[in-house]
Scaffold this motif. Structure first.
Motif, mmCIF file in Angstrom:
data_model
loop_
_atom_site.group_PDB
_atom_site.id
_atom_site.type_symbol
_atom_site.label_atom_id
_atom_site.label_comp_id
_atom_site.label_asym_id
_atom_site.label_seq_id
_atom_site.Cartn_x
_atom_site.Cartn_y
_atom_site.Cartn_z
ATOM 1 N N GLU A 124 -1.116 3.822 3.020
ATOM 2 C CA GLU A 124 0.148 3.621 2.310
ATOM 3 C C GLU A 124 -0.138 3.812 0.823
ATOM 4 O O GLU A 124 -1.304 3.758 0.398
ATOM 5 C CB GLU A 124 0.668 2.206 2.628
ATOM 6 C CG GLU A 124 1.983 1.811 2.019
ATOM 7 C CD GLU A 124 3.137 2.745 2.342
ATOM 8 O OE1 GLU A 124 3.306 3.717 1.583
ATOM 9 O OE2 GLU A 124 3.858 2.506 3.329
ATOM 10 N N ASP A 125 0.908 4.049 0.035
ATOM 11 C CA ASP A 125 0.754 4.232 -1.415
ATOM 12 C C ASP A 125 -0.299 5.311 -1.709
ATOM 13 O O ASP A 125 -0.155 6.417 -1.249
ATOM 14 C CB ASP A 125 0.437 2.891 -2.078
ATOM 15 C CG ASP A 125 1.531 1.865 -1.775
ATOM 16 O OD1 ASP A 125 2.714 2.225 -1.886
ATOM 17 O OD2 ASP A 125 1.211 0.724 -1.395
ATOM 18 N N ASP A 126 -1.390 4.992 -2.438
ATOM 19 C CA ASP A 126 -2.373 6.043 -2.742
ATOM 20 C C ASP A 126 -3.662 5.908 -1.927
ATOM 21 O O ASP A 126 -4.718 6.358 -2.330
ATOM 22 C CB ASP A 126 -2.680 6.066 -4.249
ATOM 23 C CG ASP A 126 -3.153 4.708 -4.743
ATOM 24 O OD1 ASP A 126 -3.198 3.770 -3.919
ATOM 25 O OD2 ASP A 126 -3.460 4.574 -5.938
ATOM 26 N N ASP A 176 6.126 -4.564 -10.307
ATOM 27 C CA ASP A 176 5.629 -3.269 -9.861
ATOM 28 C C ASP A 176 4.984 -3.360 -8.473
ATOM 29 O O ASP A 176 3.877 -2.879 -8.253
ATOM 30 C CB ASP A 176 4.626 -2.722 -10.890
ATOM 31 C CG ASP A 176 4.505 -1.203 -10.789
ATOM 32 O OD1 ASP A 176 5.437 -0.577 -10.248
ATOM 33 O OD2 ASP A 176 3.482 -0.663 -11.236
ATOM 34 N N VAL A 216 10.404 -3.658 -3.828
ATOM 35 C CA VAL A 216 9.317 -2.707 -4.096
ATOM 36 C C VAL A 216 9.671 -1.751 -5.243
ATOM 37 O O VAL A 216 10.797 -1.271 -5.339
ATOM 38 C CB VAL A 216 8.983 -1.910 -2.812
ATOM 39 C CG1 VAL A 216 8.029 -0.763 -3.106
ATOM 40 C CG2 VAL A 216 8.384 -2.839 -1.764
ATOM 41 N N GLY A 217 8.687 -1.530 -6.125
ATOM 42 C CA GLY A 217 8.843 -0.546 -7.197
ATOM 43 C C GLY A 217 9.713 -1.000 -8.355
ATOM 44 O O GLY A 217 10.223 -0.193 -9.124
ATOM 45 N N THR A 269 4.137 -2.743 -4.548
ATOM 46 C CA THR A 269 4.011 -1.529 -3.728
ATOM 47 C C THR A 269 4.414 -1.812 -2.284
ATOM 48 O O THR A 269 4.605 -2.969 -1.892
ATOM 49 C CB THR A 269 2.552 -1.036 -3.726
ATOM 50 O OG1 THR A 269 1.741 -2.053 -3.110
ATOM 51 C CG2 THR A 269 2.055 -0.774 -5.137
ATOM 52 N N ASN A 270 4.500 -0.743 -1.506
ATOM 53 C CA ASN A 270 4.751 -0.906 -0.067
ATOM 54 C C ASN A 270 3.653 -1.737 0.579
ATOM 55 O O ASN A 270 3.911 -2.550 1.465
ATOM 56 C CB ASN A 270 4.816 0.467 0.610
ATOM 57 C CG ASN A 270 6.080 1.216 0.272
ATOM 58 O OD1 ASN A 270 7.176 0.656 0.302
ATOM 59 N ND2 ASN A 270 5.938 2.487 -0.078
ATOM 60 N N THR A 271 2.405 -1.500 0.128
ATOM 61 C CA THR A 271 1.277 -2.280 0.659
ATOM 62 C C THR A 271 1.487 -3.772 0.415
ATOM 63 O O THR A 271 1.268 -4.593 1.309
ATOM 64 C CB THR A 271 -0.042 -1.824 -0.004
ATOM 65 O OG1 THR A 271 -0.242 -0.438 0.293
ATOM 66 C CG2 THR A 271 -1.230 -2.625 0.501
ATOM 67 N N ASP A 272 1.944 -4.115 -0.807
ATOM 68 C CA ASP A 272 2.221 -5.522 -1.129
ATOM 69 C C ASP A 272 3.270 -6.098 -0.180
ATOM 70 O O ASP A 272 3.114 -7.185 0.373
ATOM 71 C CB ASP A 272 2.730 -5.651 -2.574
ATOM 72 C CG ASP A 272 1.690 -5.239 -3.601
ATOM 73 O OD1 ASP A 272 0.488 -5.421 -3.329
ATOM 74 O OD2 ASP A 272 2.082 -4.747 -4.675
ATOM 75 N N GLY A 307 -1.789 8.300 1.881
ATOM 76 C CA GLY A 307 -0.572 7.510 1.755
ATOM 77 C C GLY A 307 0.239 7.524 3.027
ATOM 78 O O GLY A 307 -0.277 7.822 4.113
#
Lengths: 288, 147
Positions: free
Chosen positions: A63-65, B103, B145-146, B105-108, A93
């Motif tokens: 996911e993400d980077d 800020d 998110v974001g 993220t999707n991971t968060d 990602g």
């Protein structure tokens, strides 16, 4: 001829080996940004999906980077044939996936075998499997080639390599019927492959790419165990024997983000004149 | 012919599955979710467990170091209680306001979902109730998110 195959095999094993070791070097937590099972399993052509159908999902848990990947061994055993697949995928990602697959198709009655290599790429263009209002939409391409072409050529295949392109749409419903999580996928593929390419590409009855519909529907009994069905429409290009659509009913188990195990009943219809080819499918995927 | 038969049987299975989608309506079940989560007390314990899992998770615990954890626990409990159909009123900021500048993220976001799933597993909350709560929380993704 045999020497060539040996070298090809060795080269292939080398590529898979290097890919696997690169993946092992990647930090363990690099690829854990997505929820369990959201990378699906590995389809027989190497792309993330179910068993028979590539889905819009991106392989693994990146996911993400983050970057990561999967390595998969699969086998389908039906009445007269056996398909063995070795596959690896790299993902960046929740966006991009690159995959390779080596297929060996054994004709048990003839003592012969067919071989196909598939290189694939998939890019998520919009949406998300779970979040937001737009389902996950991905486009993908595959380059396929036969590394043994004597038999495909003998039955009327027009060429020993070809391209395919597909668009896939996947969506999950967290609390669908029975308060279970459901997943649906529809894929449209442009192809002229005979028996997914194991018998070459194009034939005397048809030698153009056709659009074929593939679909999957699954239900998660809980978040690590899913059951479902898949359907794959196929062209019918060769006059020597008719080709039929494929279907499967599967159980997929995701004990952790590192392992996925799929078992299925498959109905592959008529293959090269042998009717009612049904049997089992097993697939073991490791994610990094 | 068998191909047609196969397609028909698959379509039948799929349409039967689709019909159940229509037949089961998610409305008017929110209050039973409140009950399934163990009502106010159960939700407060659940949120405590959630925050303990968050604290252990290196992916996201840094987001929680400089905040008033007791206030967060209170607001989270209120919010889940209200969402689940319980007799509570959420008194915190809206999701966009409370997450702006973080800020995330999707991971968060997914890490928080996993912490909640583990906490619900620990409390033996049924798969169905877990899914209903997650389905109520998932639409917040875009607000969180974001930002």
């Amino acid at each position: 001829m045999d020497g060539q195959i040996q070298i090809g095999m060795r080269l292939w094993l080398g590529v898979v080996g290097v890919a696997a070791s690169l993946l092992l070097l990647a930090p363990a937590e690099a690829a854990s940004g997505r929820l369990l099972a959201t990378g699906g399993a590995t389809s027989i052509e190497g792309a993330a999906g179910g068993g028979l159908v590539p889905w819009a999902v991106i392989s693994g848990y990146t996911e993400d980077d983050q970057f990561g990947g999967t390595v998969t061994l699969s086998r389908a055993q039906v009445d007269d044939y056996r398909l063995d697949v070795t596959a690896a995928a790299f993902s960046y990602g929740n966006r991009f996936e690159f995959s390779v697959a080596q297929q060996m198709f054994t004709l048990e009655n003839l003592g012969a075998e067919l071989r196909q290599q598939v290189i694939g790429a998939k890019y998520k263009v919009a949406g998300d499997l779970i979040y937001g209002n737009i389902p996950q939409i991905s486009v993908g391409g595959m380059y396929k080639r036969n590394t043994r072409y004597d038999l495909p050529q003998a039955v009327g295949s027009e060429r020993d390599s070809d391209w395919e392109a597909y668009v896939a749409v996947s969506r999950a419903w967290l609390a669908g019927p029975f308060d279970r999580t459901w997943l649906a996928n529809a894929t449209i593929r442009s192809t002229r492959a005979n028996q997914t390419g194991l018998l070459g590409y194009g034939g005397d009855l048809n030698d153009s790419h056709e659009l074929q519909l593939e679909a999957a529907l699954g239900m998660f009994l809980h978040r690590s165990l899913a059951v479902g069905v898949e359907y794959r429409q196929k062209p019918d290009n060769l006059s020597f024997a008719r080709e039929q659509d494929w279907m499967s009913a599967f159980v997929a188990w995701f004990p952790s983000k590192h392992v996925a195990l799929v078992g299925a009943y498959v109905d592959l219809g008529e293959i090269a004149g042998a009717r009612n080819q049904t049997g089992y499918y097993l697939s073991l995927q490791a994610s990094f | 012919m068998t191909s047609l038969l196969k397609l028909t049987s698959t379509m039948l299975v799929v349409s039967a599955m689709a019909m159940t989608l229509v037949a089961v309506s998610p409305s008017a079940r929110a209050n039973s979710l409140y009950h399934d989560l163990g009502e106010r007390e159960g939700i407060e314990i659940l949120m405590e467990d959630l925050l303990l899992y968050v604290a252990e998770d290196k992916r996201i615990n840094h987001h929680f170091v400089d905040i008033d954890i007791l206030r967060l626990h209170e607001k989270l409990s209120e919010q889940i209680c209200e969402l689940a159909g319980g007799p509570c009123v959420y008194t915190g900021d809206d999701m966009v306001t409370s997450h702006t500048g973080m800020d995330l993220t999707n991971t968060d976001f997914n890490a928080l979902v996993e912490a909640l799933q583990k906490a619900m597993d620990d409390r033996n909350i049924s798969v169905g109730a877990q899914n209903r709560l997650l389905a109520l929380l998932a639409p917040m993704h875009g607000d969180i998110v974001g930002r």
